[in-house]
Design a protein around this motif. Structure first.
Motif, PDB file in Angstrom:
ATOM      1  N   ALA A 252       0.839  -1.203   0.000  1.00  0.00           N
ATOM      2  CA  ALA A 252       0.000   0.000   0.000  1.00  0.00           C
ATOM      3  C   ALA A 252       0.873   1.253   0.000  1.00  0.00           C
ATOM      4  O   ALA A 252       0.534   2.242  -0.648  1.00  0.00           O
ATOM      5  N   ALA A 253       2.010   1.193   0.701  1.00  0.00           N
ATOM      6  CA  ALA A 253       2.898   2.351   0.734  1.00  0.00           C
ATOM      7  C   ALA A 253       3.352   2.691  -0.680  1.00  0.00           C
ATOM      8  O   ALA A 253       3.383   3.861  -1.080  1.00  0.00           O
ATOM      9  N   GLY A 254       3.688   1.668  -1.452  1.00  0.00           N
ATOM     10  CA  GLY A 254       4.124   1.869  -2.828  1.00  0.00           C
ATOM     11  C   GLY A 254       3.030   2.499  -3.672  1.00  0.00           C
ATOM     12  O   GLY A 254       3.268   3.451  -4.425  1.00  0.00           O
ATOM     13  N   VAL A 255       1.830   1.981  -3.526  1.00  0.00           N
ATOM     14  CA  VAL A 255       0.705   2.468  -4.324  1.00  0.00           C
ATOM     15  C   VAL A 255       0.397   3.924  -3.978  1.00  0.00           C
ATOM     16  O   VAL A 255       0.255   4.784  -4.860  1.00  0.00           O
ATOM     17  N   ILE A 256       0.339   4.206  -2.669  1.00  0.00           N
ATOM     18  CA  ILE A 256       0.041   5.578  -2.246  1.00  0.00           C
ATOM     19  C   ILE A 256       1.169   6.515  -2.681  1.00  0.00           C
ATOM     20  O   ILE A 256       0.931   7.617  -3.171  1.00  0.00           O
ATOM     21  N   PHE A 294       0.341  16.336   6.511  1.00  0.00           N
ATOM     22  CA  PHE A 294      -0.364  15.144   6.033  1.00  0.00           C
ATOM     23  C   PHE A 294       0.636  14.098   5.520  1.00  0.00           C
ATOM     24  O   PHE A 294       0.601  12.940   5.914  1.00  0.00           O
ATOM     25  N   LEU A 295       1.555  14.573   4.684  1.00  0.00           N
ATOM     26  CA  LEU A 295       2.497  13.608   4.115  1.00  0.00           C
ATOM     27  C   LEU A 295       3.452  13.059   5.172  1.00  0.00           C
ATOM     28  O   LEU A 295       3.826  11.888   5.122  1.00  0.00           O
ATOM     29  N   SER A 296       3.817  13.883   6.148  1.00  0.00           N
ATOM     30  CA  SER A 296       4.664  13.357   7.239  1.00  0.00           C
ATOM     31  C   SER A 296       3.910  12.268   7.971  1.00  0.00           C
ATOM     32  O   SER A 296       4.480  11.239   8.343  1.00  0.00           O
ATOM     33  N   GLY A 297       2.618  12.503   8.181  1.00  0.00           N
ATOM     34  CA  GLY A 297       1.797  11.495   8.855  1.00  0.00           C
ATOM     35  C   GLY A 297       1.785  10.198   8.075  1.00  0.00           C
ATOM     36  O   GLY A 297       1.973   9.113   8.638  1.00  0.00           O
ATOM     37  N   VAL A 298       1.576  10.311   6.765  1.00  0.00           N
ATOM     38  CA  VAL A 298       1.532   9.108   5.931  1.00  0.00           C
ATOM     39  C   VAL A 298       2.865   8.368   6.003  1.00  0.00           C
ATOM     40  O   VAL A 298       2.924   7.145   6.160  1.00  0.00           O
ATOM     41  N   ILE A 299       3.953   9.135   5.937  1.00  0.00           N
ATOM     42  CA  ILE A 299       5.280   8.502   5.960  1.00  0.00           C
ATOM     43  C   ILE A 299       5.519   7.801   7.297  1.00  0.00           C
ATOM     44  O   ILE A 299       5.962   6.651   7.338  1.00  0.00           O
ATOM     45  N   LEU A 300       5.191   8.486   8.384  1.00  0.00           N
ATOM     46  CA  LEU A 300       5.387   7.872   9.696  1.00  0.00           C
ATOM     47  C   LEU A 300       4.515   6.631   9.863  1.00  0.00           C
ATOM     48  O   LEU A 300       4.936   5.624  10.420  1.00  0.00           O
ATOM     49  N   PHE A 301       3.297   6.716   9.337  1.00  0.00           N
ATOM     50  CA  PHE A 301       2.394   5.570   9.422  1.00  0.00           C
ATOM     51  C   PHE A 301       3.029   4.348   8.754  1.00  0.00           C
ATOM     52  O   PHE A 301       3.071   3.254   9.318  1.00  0.00           O
ATOM     53  N   PHE A 302       3.556   4.565   7.555  1.00  0.00           N
ATOM     54  CA  PHE A 302       4.127   3.415   6.855  1.00  0.00           C
ATOM     55  C   PHE A 302       5.468   2.986   7.436  1.00  0.00           C
ATOM     56  O   PHE A 302       5.839   1.819   7.328  1.00  0.00           O
ATOM     57  N   LEU A 303       6.160   3.915   8.091  1.00  0.00           N
ATOM     58  CA  LEU A 303       7.353   3.497   8.838  1.00  0.00           C
ATOM     59  C   LEU A 303       6.926   2.516   9.934  1.00  0.00           C
ATOM     60  O   LEU A 303       7.589   1.509  10.176  1.00  0.00           O
ATOM     61  N   VAL A 305       4.291   0.608   9.864  1.00  0.00           N
ATOM     62  CA  VAL A 305       3.916  -0.663   9.230  1.00  0.00           C
ATOM     63  C   VAL A 305       5.164  -1.491   8.944  1.00  0.00           C
ATOM     64  O   VAL A 305       5.235  -2.677   9.270  1.00  0.00           O
ATOM     65  N   ILE A 306       6.166  -0.825   8.364  1.00  0.00           N
ATOM     66  CA  ILE A 306       7.418  -1.548   8.079  1.00  0.00           C
ATOM     67  C   ILE A 306       8.018  -2.049   9.388  1.00  0.00           C
ATOM     68  O   ILE A 306       8.497  -3.178   9.484  1.00  0.00           O
TER      69      ILE A 306
END
Ligand code: UDP
Ligand code: MG
Length: 336
Positions: A252-256, A294-303, A305-306
């Motif tokens: 999902a991180a890749g797709v987003i 917003f984008l920092s949030g998305v990045i941290l979220f996927f961090l 997940v990883i």
């Protein structure tokens, strides 16, 4: 007490005869218990009644005490002294439901094993219908929960979670099916040989394959006491299911990310156009702040997940045993 080596390969020699079985199987019932002293007498008497009427045998009950503090173990010891069909495995500390269930699987000896909870939410009276389907040729017979008697929000969470996981996983994970099931000896062997530490047994059971079928069983309310699954424990189980059976969150991180690149590319073209052709200088401090947060949030979220996957890799690599046995109480003549 030693703990079986989980890295041994699956014993693949055992094949069941195809088609219906004429002989009644020896049934093992595997039950993890954590502070269930209030339910235990009722559980044992209902189980014994069911096993008494079941053809074949001798059947057995394997109780794993997940280090209860309310006298469950003492009650089990007394029951085991009275009934030679009872085996008790006590663990060195509280390892959690799935680990305790794994421990019980390592101690069953029957042709088939019924996995169930010890709070009578799974009615023992369903066992004969499980055995019937097994004799028709199924290796896995699991209970589909018809109705749950839990709080609304918990029911909603279960509903959403099972469907989400089933969609994301490549396996045909049945929805609304828990651990309550009958599995054949060779499926027990597959589960025993699965080396993973984060165990989501209902998923592993599907992963084992063979012929599987669900039957409808009404799930009652807990007979006594409170749920031994605290919210953190329940979330952990949900995460174990999610992260063990799908890598869609990683993708999902890749797709987003690709989506964001396309959007920002389009916006860059527009800005260029506005500047060169329309001679406008775009403003927008608020937009800027919003985009960054917003984008920092998305990045941290996927961090995060990883991180979940990496943490799991770390724990698998450590290869600690899933549980540690304190002692096993069983009638000697049956051997190990
Ligand atoms: N259990 C366990 N160890 C734990 C928590 C629960 O062995 O740390 C057992 C518990 O005694 C019961 C089964 O796992 O037999 C299912 O737990 P519970 O009924 O509390 O879960 P729920 O039905 O609320 O999801
Ligand atoms: Mg329960």
């Amino acid at each position: 007490m030693s703990t079986p080596d989980r890295r041994r390969p699956a014993p693949l020699g055992w094949t069941r005869p195809s088609g219906p079985l004429s002989e009644a199987p020896r049934v093992s019932v595997a039950i993890p218990l954590y502070n269930e002293a209030d339910v235990l007498p009722n559980l044992i008497s209902r189980l014994r009644a069911v096993l008494d009427d079941l053809p074949g045998g001798p059947h057995e009950m394997v109780f794993v005490d997940d280090r209860s503090s309310d006298g469950t173990l003492q009650a089990l010891e007394r029951a085991a002294a009275e009934d030679p069909r009872i085996t008790v495995v006590s663990l060195s500390r509280n390892f959690g439901h799935q680990a305790a269930l794994s421990a019980s699987l390592d101690h069953v000896t029957g042709d088939v094993t019924v996995l169930m909870d010890g709070d009578l939410q799974d009615p023992p009276e369903a066992i004969p219908s499980f055995v019937e389907r097994y004799r028709e040729g199924y290796d896995v017979v699991y209970a589909r929960r018809l109705r749950r008697k839990e709080s609304v929000w918990l029911r909603l969470s279960y509903f959403v979670f099972y469907r989400l996981l089933a969609r994301m996983s490549a396996l045909p994970l049945p929805v609304d099916a828990g651990d309550f099931s009958l599995i054949s000896r060779r499926v027990v062997d597959v589960l025993r040989a699965a080396p993973e530490r984060h165990r989501y047994l209902r998923g592993l059971r599907t992963w084992a394959g063979y012929r599987q079928i669900g039957i409808d069983v009404e799930r009652s309310a807990r007979a006594a006491g409170e749920s031994k699954y605290s919210l953190p424990k329940l979330l952990r189980l949900a995460f174990d299911g999610l992260f063990s059976f799908t890598i869609v969150p990683l993708r999902a991180a890749g797709v987003i990310g690709a989506g964001v690149v396309v959007l920002s590319g389009a916006y860059a073209m527009y800005v260029l156009y506005a500047r060169l052709v329309l001679s406008q200088v775009p403003e927008g401090f608020t937009t800027l702040i919003l985009a960054i947060t917003f984008l920092s949030g998305v990045i941290l979220f996927f961090l995060g997940v990883i991180g979940e996957y990496v943490g799991r890799i770390y724990e698998e690599v450590k290869s600690r045993p899933v549980y540690i046995v304190d002692r096993v109480i069983r009638e000697e003549r049956r051997g190990p």
